[in-house]
Scaffold this motif. Structure first.
Motif, PDB file in Angstrom:
ATOM      1  N   ILE A  58      41.911  45.680  34.868  1.00 13.46           N
ATOM      2  CA  ILE A  58      41.549  45.940  36.088  1.00 13.46           C
ATOM      3  C   ILE A  58      40.681  44.671  36.455  1.00 13.46           C
ATOM      4  O   ILE A  58      40.130  44.161  35.671  1.00 13.46           O
ATOM      5  N   ARG A  59      40.793  44.066  37.756  1.00 12.89           N
ATOM      6  CA  ARG A  59      40.112  42.810  38.137  1.00 12.89           C
ATOM      7  C   ARG A  59      39.351  43.512  39.577  1.00 12.89           C
ATOM      8  O   ARG A  59      40.287  44.014  40.522  1.00 12.89           O
ATOM      9  N   THR A  60      38.187  43.280  39.625  1.00 12.62           N
ATOM     10  CA  THR A  60      37.431  43.814  40.777  1.00 12.62           C
ATOM     11  C   THR A  60      37.530  42.578  41.674  1.00 12.62           C
ATOM     12  O   THR A  60      37.545  41.332  41.500  1.00 12.62           O
ATOM     13  N   MET A  87      43.405  37.728  42.922  1.00 17.30           N
ATOM     14  CA  MET A  87      45.079  37.870  42.181  1.00 17.30           C
ATOM     15  C   MET A  87      44.911  36.908  41.074  1.00 17.30           C
ATOM     16  O   MET A  87      46.058  36.173  41.172  1.00 17.30           O
ATOM     17  N   ARG A  88      44.249  36.811  40.365  1.00 18.57           N
ATOM     18  CA  ARG A  88      44.369  35.920  39.002  1.00 18.57           C
ATOM     19  C   ARG A  88      43.826  36.244  37.883  1.00 18.57           C
ATOM     20  O   ARG A  88      42.951  37.470  37.748  1.00 18.57           O
ATOM     21  N   ILE A  89      43.839  35.695  36.822  1.00 20.54           N
ATOM     22  CA  ILE A  89      43.728  36.128  35.480  1.00 20.54           C
ATOM     23  C   ILE A  89      42.429  35.569  34.984  1.00 20.54           C
ATOM     24  O   ILE A  89      41.679  36.009  34.026  1.00 20.54           O
ATOM     25  N   SER A  90      42.327  34.330  35.403  1.00 26.75           N
ATOM     26  CA  SER A  90      41.219  33.505  35.032  1.00 26.75           C
ATOM     27  C   SER A  90      40.935  33.441  33.558  1.00 26.75           C
ATOM     28  O   SER A  90      39.852  33.377  32.967  1.00 26.75           O
ATOM     29  N   ASN A  91      41.947  33.201  32.922  1.00 23.46           N
ATOM     30  CA  ASN A  91      41.779  32.616  31.353  1.00 23.46           C
ATOM     31  C   ASN A  91      41.490  33.946  30.518  1.00 23.46           C
ATOM     32  O   ASN A  91      40.747  33.631  29.394  1.00 23.46           O
ATOM     33  N   LEU A 112      35.138  44.036  28.342  1.00 22.53           N
ATOM     34  CA  LEU A 112      34.577  43.606  29.516  1.00 22.53           C
ATOM     35  C   LEU A 112      34.452  42.077  29.548  1.00 22.53           C
ATOM     36  O   LEU A 112      34.014  41.656  28.635  1.00 22.53           O
ATOM     37  N   TYR A 113      35.042  41.384  30.333  1.00 19.59           N
ATOM     38  CA  TYR A 113      34.903  40.016  30.524  1.00 19.59           C
ATOM     39  C   TYR A 113      33.920  39.552  31.151  1.00 19.59           C
ATOM     40  O   TYR A 113      33.527  39.815  32.423  1.00 19.59           O
ATOM     41  N   ALA A 114      32.720  39.254  30.382  1.00 18.81           N
ATOM     42  CA  ALA A 114      31.397  39.144  30.700  1.00 18.81           C
ATOM     43  C   ALA A 114      30.885  37.675  31.037  1.00 18.81           C
ATOM     44  O   ALA A 114      30.040  37.564  31.907  1.00 18.81           O
ATOM     45  N   PHE A 115      31.608  36.736  30.384  1.00 23.98           N
ATOM     46  CA  PHE A 115      30.980  35.383  30.626  1.00 23.98           C
ATOM     47  C   PHE A 115      32.333  34.556  30.022  1.00 23.98           C
ATOM     48  O   PHE A 115      32.403  34.598  28.915  1.00 23.98           O
ATOM     49  N   SER A 116      32.693  33.722  30.802  1.00 26.19           N
ATOM     50  CA  SER A 116      33.903  32.853  30.410  1.00 26.19           C
ATOM     51  C   SER A 116      33.614  31.422  29.731  1.00 26.19           C
ATOM     52  O   SER A 116      32.373  31.045  30.073  1.00 26.19           O
ATOM     53  N   LYS A 117      34.358  30.826  29.115  1.00 28.88           N
ATOM     54  CA  LYS A 117      34.049  29.458  28.706  1.00 28.88           C
ATOM     55  C   LYS A 117      33.809  28.603  29.726  1.00 28.88           C
ATOM     56  O   LYS A 117      33.060  27.691  29.981  1.00 28.88           O
ATOM     57  N   GLU A 118      34.610  28.928  30.768  1.00 30.74           N
ATOM     58  CA  GLU A 118      34.401  27.908  32.005  1.00 30.74           C
ATOM     59  C   GLU A 118      32.996  28.479  33.002  1.00 30.74           C
ATOM     60  O   GLU A 118      32.641  27.538  33.661  1.00 30.74           O
ATOM     61  N   ASN A 119      32.574  29.658  32.716  1.00 32.37           N
ATOM     62  CA  ASN A 119      31.310  29.863  33.297  1.00 32.37           C
ATOM     63  C   ASN A 119      29.998  29.009  33.000  1.00 32.37           C
ATOM     64  O   ASN A 119      29.054  29.055  33.623  1.00 32.37           O
ATOM     65  N   TRP A 120      30.121  28.389  31.976  1.00 31.30           N
ATOM     66  CA  TRP A 120      29.062  27.300  31.620  1.00 31.30           C
ATOM     67  C   TRP A 120      28.982  26.337  32.434  1.00 31.30           C
ATOM     68  O   TRP A 120      27.789  25.536  32.615  1.00 31.30           O
ATOM     69  N   GLN A 121      30.102  26.022  33.177  1.00 27.88           N
ATOM     70  CA  GLN A 121      29.976  24.859  34.483  1.00 27.88           C
ATOM     71  C   GLN A 121      29.079  25.389  35.458  1.00 27.88           C
ATOM     72  O   GLN A 121      28.825  24.653  36.358  1.00 27.88           O
ATOM     73  N   ARG A 122      28.594  26.580  35.595  1.00 30.11           N
ATOM     74  CA  ARG A 122      27.719  27.104  36.493  1.00 30.11           C
ATOM     75  C   ARG A 122      26.451  26.548  36.655  1.00 30.11           C
ATOM     76  O   ARG A 122      26.145  25.970  35.669  1.00 30.11           O
ATOM     77  N   PRO A 123      25.747  26.373  38.009  1.00 30.57           N
ATOM     78  CA  PRO A 123      24.306  25.778  37.682  1.00 30.57           C
ATOM     79  C   PRO A 123      23.514  26.371  36.581  1.00 30.57           C
ATOM     80  O   PRO A 123      23.366  27.628  36.286  1.00 30.57           O
ATOM     81  N   VAL A 164      38.852  44.651  31.544  1.00 33.49           N
ATOM     82  CA  VAL A 164      38.269  44.692  33.100  1.00 33.49           C
ATOM     83  C   VAL A 164      37.692  43.165  33.282  1.00 33.49           C
ATOM     84  O   VAL A 164      36.783  42.607  32.567  1.00 33.49           O
ATOM     85  N   ILE A 165      38.101  42.549  34.502  1.00 31.67           N
ATOM     86  CA  ILE A 165      37.415  41.467  34.876  1.00 31.67           C
ATOM     87  C   ILE A 165      36.593  41.489  36.086  1.00 31.67           C
ATOM     88  O   ILE A 165      36.793  42.097  36.983  1.00 31.67           O
ATOM     89  N   MET A 166      35.344  41.510  35.295  1.00 31.32           N
ATOM     90  CA  MET A 166      34.205  42.265  36.047  1.00 31.32           C
ATOM     91  C   MET A 166      33.763  41.065  37.225  1.00 31.32           C
ATOM     92  O   MET A 166      32.930  40.158  36.906  1.00 31.32           O
ATOM     93  N   ASP A 167      34.411  40.966  38.507  1.00 32.28           N
ATOM     94  CA  ASP A 167      34.218  39.769  39.266  1.00 32.28           C
ATOM     95  C   ASP A 167      33.655  40.169  40.749  1.00 32.28           C
ATOM     96  O   ASP A 167      33.812  41.579  41.054  1.00 32.28           O
ATOM     97  N   GLY A 168      32.773  39.341  41.425  1.00 29.73           N
ATOM     98  CA  GLY A 168      32.515  39.657  42.641  1.00 29.73           C
ATOM     99  C   GLY A 168      30.937  39.965  42.692  1.00 29.73           C
ATOM    100  O   GLY A 168      30.222  40.218  43.935  1.00 29.73           O
TER     101      GLY A 168
HETATM  102  C1  IPE Z   1      36.226  35.530  35.709  1.00 27.98           C
HETATM  103  O1  IPE Z   1      35.565  35.213  36.875  1.00 27.98           O
HETATM  104  C2  IPE Z   1      35.128  35.523  34.561  1.00 27.98           C
HETATM  105  C3  IPE Z   1      34.218  36.822  34.175  1.00 27.98           C
HETATM  106  C4  IPE Z   1      34.463  37.899  35.084  1.00 27.98           C
HETATM  107  C5  IPE Z   1      33.367  36.508  33.353  1.00 27.98           C
HETATM  108  P1  IPE Z   1      35.100  34.142  37.548  1.00 27.98           P
HETATM  109  O2  IPE Z   1      34.490  34.449  38.741  1.00 27.98           O
HETATM  110  O3  IPE Z   1      34.471  33.095  36.650  1.00 27.98           O
HETATM  111  O4  IPE Z   1      36.653  33.722  37.713  1.00 27.98           O
HETATM  112  P2  IPE Z   1      37.314  32.504  39.017  1.00 27.98           P
HETATM  113  O5  IPE Z   1      36.240  31.324  38.838  1.00 27.98           O
HETATM  114  O6  IPE Z   1      37.126  33.204  40.210  1.00 27.98           O
HETATM  115  O7  IPE Z   1      38.568  32.429  38.357  1.00 27.98           O
END
Ligand code: IPE
Ligand code: IPE
Ligand code: MG
Length: 241
Positions: free
Chosen positions: A188-190, A194-198, A62-73, A18-22
């Motif tokens: 599943i992506r919430t 429509m993307r995989i986000s790595n 569960l996708y909880a935190f991506s490598k890229e999420n470190w760029q958040r504030p 699951v890509i837990m998004d939103g």
């Molecule tokens: C994907 O969500 C990562 C997680 C769910 C942990 P993001 O919100 O970071 O992905 P983008 O930025 O919309 O691609």
């Protein structure tokens, strides 16, 4: 015999990712700070885990935190790490009670020391549990995972323990963080994106994808069951006819 998801047992996906998004959008819609969305999101983790167990799913990732999420504030990153720490502190007992095996994939060394230790303790404690394997993707990136695998394989070749001519799909799979997990059957992506986000690029080659407009904090048991029903109605062809 039909189970809580309303489909027969052989149609239940063995592994759901699951890509837990939103979370942020859920909070914004309510005029709340983003962290409130993340807090509610961690309740959804509990519901989704319970629903998977009821339905007879064996692996949940569960996708909880991506490598890229470190760029958040920094404030948001800090809050997310705080929530992870709390999740581990407060839920390990429940994880044990429910016979869940906790695992993690990603660059766990990037996590705050205290949290990484809590995570390792929970993983060690729960290693023998058998009802569900719950894998958290933390500081995870699929391209990094593939690069890590390439490096490990190259080292074995250099050391003379691996013949390059024998390198095949199984070699790559067995060098990924997910070496001991089957590939996801259902992804599943919430929140409608429509993307995989790595996420798990190699492993989802033949996963069925379900994207729901529901935001993660409002994703409940019935939504999980609905995704399973959609999956059960698909015809997986794997390139055949
Ligand atoms: C994907 O969500 C990562 C997680 C769910 C942990 P993001 O919100 O970071 O992905 P983008 O930025 O919309 O691609
Ligand atoms: C997913 O929710 C959680 C993480 C990526 C950590 P988001 O924080 O990405 O929520 P949106 O996409 O901004 O709504
Ligand atoms: Mg997002």
């Amino acid at each position: 015999m039909s189970n809580p998801a309303g489909v027969s047992a052989e149609k239940i996906p063995r592994h759901i990712a699951v890509i837990m998004d939103g979370n942020g959008r859920w909070a914004r819609e309510r005029g709340l700070p983003r962290i409130e969305g993340h807090r509610r999101g961690s309740e959804s983790v509990r519901n989704c885990t319970a629903a998977c167990m009821e339905a007879g799913v064996s692996f949940l990732t569960l996708y909880a935190f991506s490598k890229e999420n470190w760029q958040r504030p920094p404030d948001e990153v800090k809050s997310l790490m705080g929530l992870l720490d709390r999740f581990l502190a407060e839920r390990t007992a429940e994880i044990m009670e429910r016979n869940i095996r906790l695992r993690a994939i990603g660059h766990l060394d990037d996590l705050p020391e205290k949290t990484r230790r809590r995570l390792e303790t929970a993983m060690e404690k729960s290693a023998g549990n058998t009802a569900l394997t719950l894998t958290l993707a933390l500081s995870y990136g699929a391209r990094t995972e593939l690069a890590d695998a390439a490096r490990a394989i190259a080292r074995e070749v250099r050391a003379g323990t691996l013949d390059p001519d024998t390198i095949g799909e199984a070699t790559v799979s067995s060098h990924l963080y997910t070496a001991d997990l089957p590939d996801p059957d259902l992804l599943i992506r919430t929140s409608g994106e429509m993307r995989i986000s790595n996420f798990l690029l190699w492993q989802i080659s033949y996963a069925e994808i379900v994207v729901t407009p529901k935001l993660w904090p409002e994703f409940g048991k019935e939504d999980l069951f609905a995704a399973i029903r959609e999956y059960a109605g698909r015809h997986r062809r794997y390139g055949g006819i």
